[in-house]
Design a protein around this motif. Structure first.
Motif, short mmCIF file in Angstrom:
data_model
loop_
_atom_site.label_atom_id
_atom_site.label_comp_id
_atom_site.label_asym_id
_atom_site.label_seq_id
_atom_site.Cartn_x
_atom_site.Cartn_y
_atom_site.Cartn_z
N THR A 79 -24.63 -37.66 20.93
CA THR A 79 -23.93 -39.08 19.65
C THR A 79 -23.37 -40.22 20.41
O THR A 79 -22.40 -41.63 19.60
CB THR A 79 -22.63 -38.83 18.84
N GLY A 80 -22.64 -39.78 21.29
CA GLY A 80 -22.39 -41.32 22.91
C GLY A 80 -20.56 -41.86 22.15
O GLY A 80 -19.46 -42.42 22.26
N ARG A 81 -20.06 -40.34 21.36
CA ARG A 81 -18.48 -40.17 20.63
C ARG A 81 -17.97 -39.82 21.95
O ARG A 81 -18.15 -38.73 21.95
CB ARG A 81 -18.64 -39.43 19.38
N LEU A 82 -16.87 -40.64 21.90
CA LEU A 82 -15.79 -40.02 23.00
C LEU A 82 -14.02 -40.02 22.10
O LEU A 82 -14.10 -40.47 22.13
CB LEU A 82 -15.71 -40.48 24.13
N TRP A 83 -13.63 -38.57 22.81
CA TRP A 83 -12.14 -38.29 22.20
C TRP A 83 -11.37 -38.28 23.11
O TRP A 83 -11.30 -37.27 24.15
CB TRP A 83 -12.04 -36.54 21.17
N ALA A 84 -9.83 -38.37 22.89
CA ALA A 84 -8.89 -38.11 23.73
C ALA A 84 -7.86 -37.78 22.70
O ALA A 84 -7.61 -38.13 22.07
CB ALA A 84 -8.20 -39.69 24.14
N GLY A 85 -8.21 -35.96 23.05
CA GLY A 85 -7.39 -35.30 21.72
C GLY A 85 -8.36 -35.11 20.82
O GLY A 85 -8.84 -35.33 20.43
#
Length: 106
Positions: A24-30
């Motif tokens: 999906t190309g999604r990035l999470w920080a926490g």
């Protein structure tokens, strides 16, 4: 919600406090999503897919900008955006290392 995150989210890559989903190309920080442009997400996907190996600029151009002539600036802009999102330092990289001849390495 005690679902198995892996079954819900496919093959996410986890590193430090980040999670990246190449599909999906999604990035999470926490738990906070970090917005990436589609091209930067595509660069990240390519680097993550070859983690530990240098990825040439030519390979990145071919996969992220197929059939399009773009300058090195387009790639440099994406790398800069990714470094900002990952709070990474080009001089002392934790995640994205510049390899001056070959390209970049995650």
């Amino acid at each position: 919600m005690c679902h198995n995150m892996n079954s819900l989210m496919g093959r996410q890559v986890r590193f430090d406090r980040f999670r990246f989903d190449p599909e999906t190309g999604r990035l999470w920080a926490g738990e906070q999503e970090v917005r990436l442009t589609p091209k930067s997400a595509a660069v990240m996907s390519r680097l993550v897919a070859h983690a530990g190996e240098p990825v040439s600029k030519e390979s990145l151009f071919a996969s992220v900008w197929p059939d399009t002539a773009v300058s090195d600036d387009a790639l440099t802009t994406c790398i800069s955006e990714l470094r900002r999102a990952l709070e990474d330092d080009a001089k002392q990289p934790r995640f994205i290392e510049t390899r001056h001849r070959p390209g970049y390495r995650f």
